[in-house]
Design a protein around this motif. Sequence first.
Motif, PDB file in Angstrom:
ATOM      1  N   PHE A   1      29.540  19.169  33.079  1.00 44.80           N
ATOM      2  CA  PHE A   1      30.169  17.863  32.883  1.00 44.80           C
ATOM      3  C   PHE A   1      31.620  18.067  32.459  1.00 44.80           C
ATOM      4  CE2 PHE A   1      25.704  16.674  32.439  1.00 44.80           C
ATOM      5  CZ  PHE A   1      25.664  15.500  33.193  1.00 44.80           C
ATOM      6  N   GLY A   2      32.515  17.369  33.152  1.00 47.08           N
ATOM      7  CA  GLY A   2      33.932  17.477  32.826  1.00 47.08           C
ATOM      8  C   GLY A   2      34.330  16.660  31.625  1.00 47.08           C
ATOM      9  N   PHE A   3      33.543  15.646  31.297  1.00 46.70           N
ATOM     10  CA  PHE A   3      33.848  14.800  30.134  1.00 46.70           C
ATOM     11  C   PHE A   3      32.550  14.504  29.395  1.00 46.70           C
ATOM     12  CE2 PHE A   3      33.879  10.499  28.321  1.00 46.70           C
ATOM     13  CZ  PHE A   3      34.870  10.662  27.356  1.00 46.70           C
ATOM     14  N   VAL A   4      32.564  14.717  28.088  1.00 45.05           N
ATOM     15  CA  VAL A   4      31.408  14.426  27.249  1.00 45.05           C
ATOM     16  C   VAL A   4      31.850  13.445  26.172  1.00 45.05           C
ATOM     17  CG1 VAL A   4      29.662  15.357  25.684  1.00 45.05           C
ATOM     18  CG2 VAL A   4      30.423  16.716  27.654  1.00 45.05           C
ATOM     19  N   GLY A   5      31.210  12.290  26.127  1.00 43.95           N
ATOM     20  CA  GLY A   5      31.548  11.273  25.135  1.00 43.95           C
ATOM     21  C   GLY A   5      30.343  10.911  24.297  1.00 43.95           C
ATOM     22  N   HIS A   6      30.564  10.759  23.005  1.00 48.01           N
ATOM     23  CA  HIS A   6      29.480  10.378  22.095  1.00 48.01           C
ATOM     24  C   HIS A   6      29.728   8.967  21.593  1.00 48.01           C
ATOM     25  CE1 HIS A   6      26.264  10.734  19.159  1.00 48.01           C
ATOM     26  NE2 HIS A   6      27.099  10.262  18.250  1.00 48.01           N
ATOM     27  N   LEU A   7      28.718   8.098  21.709  1.00 47.31           N
ATOM     28  CA  LEU A   7      28.827   6.721  21.263  1.00 47.31           C
ATOM     29  C   LEU A   7      28.265   6.591  19.846  1.00 47.31           C
ATOM     30  CD1 LEU A   7      29.257   6.466  24.331  1.00 47.31           C
ATOM     31  CD2 LEU A   7      27.996   4.318  24.257  1.00 47.31           C
ATOM     32  N   ASP A   8      29.067   6.012  18.960  1.00 52.02           N
ATOM     33  CA  ASP A   8      28.674   5.830  17.566  1.00 52.02           C
ATOM     34  C   ASP A   8      28.093   4.440  17.357  1.00 52.02           C
ATOM     35  OD1 ASP A   8      29.648   8.371  16.673  1.00 52.02           O
ATOM     36  OD2 ASP A   8      31.681   7.557  16.811  1.00 52.02           O
TER      37      ASP A   8
ATOM     38  N   GLN B   1      33.875   1.456  20.263  1.00 49.39           N
ATOM     39  CA  GLN B   1      33.906   2.772  20.922  1.00 49.39           C
ATOM     40  C   GLN B   1      35.311   3.057  21.451  1.00 49.39           C
ATOM     41  OE1 GLN B   1      31.239   4.351  20.403  1.00 49.39           O
ATOM     42  NE2 GLN B   1      29.724   2.737  20.098  1.00 49.39           N
ATOM     43  N   HIS B   2      36.307   2.812  20.606  1.00 47.61           N
ATOM     44  CA  HIS B   2      37.697   2.848  21.068  1.00 47.61           C
ATOM     45  C   HIS B   2      38.106   4.215  21.611  1.00 47.61           C
ATOM     46  CE1 HIS B   2      38.058  -1.115  19.321  1.00 47.61           C
ATOM     47  NE2 HIS B   2      37.643  -0.643  18.150  1.00 47.61           N
ATOM     48  N   ARG B   3      37.688   5.287  20.954  1.00 48.21           N
ATOM     49  CA  ARG B   3      38.075   6.610  21.388  1.00 48.21           C
ATOM     50  C   ARG B   3      37.493   6.945  22.762  1.00 48.21           C
ATOM     51  NH1 ARG B   3      42.111   9.735  20.705  1.00 48.21           N
ATOM     52  NH2 ARG B   3      41.853  10.345  18.546  1.00 48.21           N
TER      53      ARG B   3
ATOM     54  N   PRO C   1      19.820   4.815  21.471  1.00 45.94           N
ATOM     55  CA  PRO C   1      19.554   3.738  22.426  1.00 45.94           C
ATOM     56  C   PRO C   1      20.292   2.457  22.052  1.00 45.94           C
ATOM     57  CG  PRO C   1      17.509   4.814  21.753  1.00 45.94           C
ATOM     58  CD  PRO C   1      18.581   5.336  20.857  1.00 45.94           C
ATOM     59  N   GLY C   2      20.740   1.732  23.069  1.00 46.45           N
ATOM     60  CA  GLY C   2      21.304   0.407  22.855  1.00 46.45           C
ATOM     61  C   GLY C   2      22.775   0.355  22.531  1.00 46.45           C
ATOM     62  N   LEU C   3      23.487   1.488  22.611  1.00 42.96           N
ATOM     63  CA  LEU C   3      24.900   1.503  22.241  1.00 42.96           C
ATOM     64  C   LEU C   3      25.842   1.276  23.422  1.00 42.96           C
ATOM     65  CD1 LEU C   3      25.023   4.432  19.641  1.00 42.96           C
ATOM     66  CD2 LEU C   3      24.837   1.971  19.233  1.00 42.96           C
ATOM     67  N   GLY C   4      25.304   1.263  24.664  1.00 45.80           N
ATOM     68  CA  GLY C   4      26.147   0.918  25.806  1.00 45.80           C
ATOM     69  C   GLY C   4      26.350   2.005  26.837  1.00 45.80           C
ATOM     70  N   LYS C   5      25.471   3.000  26.877  1.00 43.40           N
ATOM     71  CA  LYS C   5      25.645   4.086  27.856  1.00 43.40           C
ATOM     72  C   LYS C   5      25.471   3.574  29.285  1.00 43.40           C
ATOM     73  CE  LYS C   5      22.463   6.607  25.837  1.00 43.40           C
ATOM     74  NZ  LYS C   5      22.224   5.738  24.650  1.00 43.40           N
ATOM     75  N   THR C   6      24.427   2.791  29.519  1.00 43.29           N
ATOM     76  CA  THR C   6      24.222   2.237  30.860  1.00 43.29           C
ATOM     77  C   THR C   6      25.352   1.290  31.232  1.00 43.29           C
ATOM     78  OG1 THR C   6      21.824   2.403  30.574  1.00 43.29           O
ATOM     79  CG2 THR C   6      22.617   0.962  32.332  1.00 43.29           C
ATOM     80  N   THR C   7      25.791   0.490  30.281  1.00 44.46           N
ATOM     81  CA  THR C   7      26.899  -0.436  30.524  1.00 44.46           C
ATOM     82  C   THR C   7      28.157   0.318  30.932  1.00 44.46           C
ATOM     83  OG1 THR C   7      26.017  -2.054  28.962  1.00 44.46           O
ATOM     84  CG2 THR C   7      28.355  -2.199  29.481  1.00 44.46           C
ATOM     85  N   LEU C   8      28.446   1.423  30.260  1.00 45.77           N
ATOM     86  CA  LEU C   8      29.640   2.200  30.607  1.00 45.77           C
ATOM     87  C   LEU C   8      29.522   2.810  31.999  1.00 45.77           C
ATOM     88  CD1 LEU C   8      30.625   4.016  27.282  1.00 45.77           C
ATOM     89  CD2 LEU C   8      31.938   2.294  28.531  1.00 45.77           C
ATOM     90  N   ALA C   9      28.324   3.215  32.394  1.00 48.66           N
ATOM     91  CA  ALA C   9      28.139   3.737  33.746  1.00 48.66           C
ATOM     92  C   ALA C   9      28.446   2.659  34.782  1.00 48.66           C
ATOM     93  CB  ALA C   9      26.712   4.249  33.921  1.00 48.66           C
ATOM     94  N   MET C  10      28.000   1.443  34.513  1.00 42.56           N
ATOM     95  CA  MET C  10      28.293   0.328  35.423  1.00 42.56           C
ATOM     96  C   MET C  10      29.784   0.017  35.447  1.00 42.56           C
ATOM     97  SD  MET C  10      25.099  -2.224  34.580  1.00 42.56           S
ATOM     98  CE  MET C  10      23.413  -1.775  35.035  1.00 42.56           C
ATOM     99  N   ILE C  11      30.423   0.133  34.295  1.00 40.76           N
ATOM    100  CA  ILE C  11      31.861  -0.121  34.218  1.00 40.76           C
ATOM    101  C   ILE C  11      32.632   0.937  35.004  1.00 40.76           C
ATOM    102  CG2 ILE C  11      33.833  -0.047  32.644  1.00 40.76           C
ATOM    103  CD1 ILE C  11      32.130  -1.545  30.602  1.00 40.76           C
ATOM    104  N   VAL C  12      32.202   2.206  34.910  1.00 37.18           N
ATOM    105  CA  VAL C  12      32.849   3.278  35.675  1.00 37.18           C
ATOM    106  C   VAL C  12      32.810   2.948  37.161  1.00 37.18           C
ATOM    107  CG1 VAL C  12      32.613   5.688  36.414  1.00 37.18           C
ATOM    108  CG2 VAL C  12      32.455   5.097  33.983  1.00 37.18           C
ATOM    109  N   SER C  13      31.653   2.512  37.646  1.00 40.46           N
ATOM    110  CA  SER C  13      31.521   2.148  39.053  1.00 40.46           C
ATOM    111  C   SER C  13      32.432   0.980  39.413  1.00 40.46           C
ATOM    112  CB  SER C  13      30.058   1.794  39.352  1.00 40.46           C
ATOM    113  OG  SER C  13      29.919   1.239  40.637  1.00 40.46           O
TER     114      SER C  13
ATOM    115  N   SER D   1      26.361  10.461  25.321  1.00 40.24           N
ATOM    116  CA  SER D   1      25.253  10.653  24.394  1.00 40.24           C
ATOM    117  C   SER D   1      25.322   9.622  23.282  1.00 40.24           C
ATOM    118  CB  SER D   1      25.285  12.067  23.801  1.00 40.24           C
ATOM    119  OG  SER D   1      26.430  12.241  22.984  1.00 40.24           O
ATOM    120  N   GLY D   2      24.190   9.381  22.648  1.00 35.80           N
ATOM    121  CA  GLY D   2      24.137   8.417  21.558  1.00 35.80           C
ATOM    122  C   GLY D   2      22.784   7.744  21.504  1.00 35.80           C
TER     123      GLY D   2
END
Length: 352
Positions: free
Chosen positions: A177-184, A36-38, A66-78, A63-64
Amino acid sequence: MTAPEADGLVSAYAAPEESDAEATLRPKRLSEFIAQHRVREQLELLLHGAMRRGSPPDHILLSGSPGLGKTTLAMIVSAELGVGLRLTSGPAIERSGDLAAILTSLSHGDVLFIDEIHRMARPAEELLYSAMEDFRVDVVVGKGPGATAIPLDVEPFTLVGATTRAGLLTGPMRDRFGFVGHLDFYEPAELEVLLHRSARILGVQVTPEGATEIAGRSRGTPRIANRLLRRVRDFAEVRADGVVDATVAKAALRVYDVDDLGLDRLDRAVLVALVDSFGGGPVGLSTLAVAVGEQPDTVEEVCEPFLVRAGLLARTPRGRVATAGAWRHLGRKPPATVSSGPAAPDLFSSEP
């Protein structure tokens, strides 16, 4: 919606009993997040810019599938911001008062993560608008002509919303939302890197060939890759010498009914029903779900995304259709009426 309750081994929805195991394997920082480099680069700029200004970053929508890391990224943001994190989900917020209680309990700069945000009740969603823009909520007390709106201030916060169905989000919600990211989906090589990292954490010895075998059957999804790794580890410890090589991985995945493409029992049941019971289709979603003994939501959200991406199933205006690839995967000869070319396009039309 019943999709998260599906019992398929390779479902990308997390089962409650696996939460601890998955939490252990989650990366804690952006630098540890694989692929998810971008999106990762964009988030890094967003967070570092906000920290330099000393203010919470813009609200984030991920968006994306299930299982691609959306929850993980939220934890990383925190973690990157060094602030608190509150976790909830859209279906859990049934009333606007539920959301008001969460919002008023946030501290300055906290991150609020709402999973499956598209399933939030409309009154709660409308309350969220003012909180996202003005950091204020209006709580209505009483009913009828005597009802009174009491404004309550909310500490500045960052909302991280996650959705598997971005098209179901309302326009007003998306615009806030100021930023929208899609996970591939991940490439097999990226999953191999992830599997070696997970193996080190779990204390499992995995050969490059073993990681390649598991990655190839993980449907491009990190959660599934980690889940299969844990099951192959069990097999290796009980029936082998504990080392996960290609031979052990193949034998283990055979036991767990995961075939060479990553299809599990339910996936194959859908294809068998389409091909054997309905002559390849077209057939409506509800009818197909009854044929395999599952809920329509489970078939649509757990099975179909991968089957469509693998070119085994097509969604058409008339219903679901098995492609020539599905016939061949099941060992059947496709009829002359089935095109031998590329899979039909994914048409998201309503079922007849």
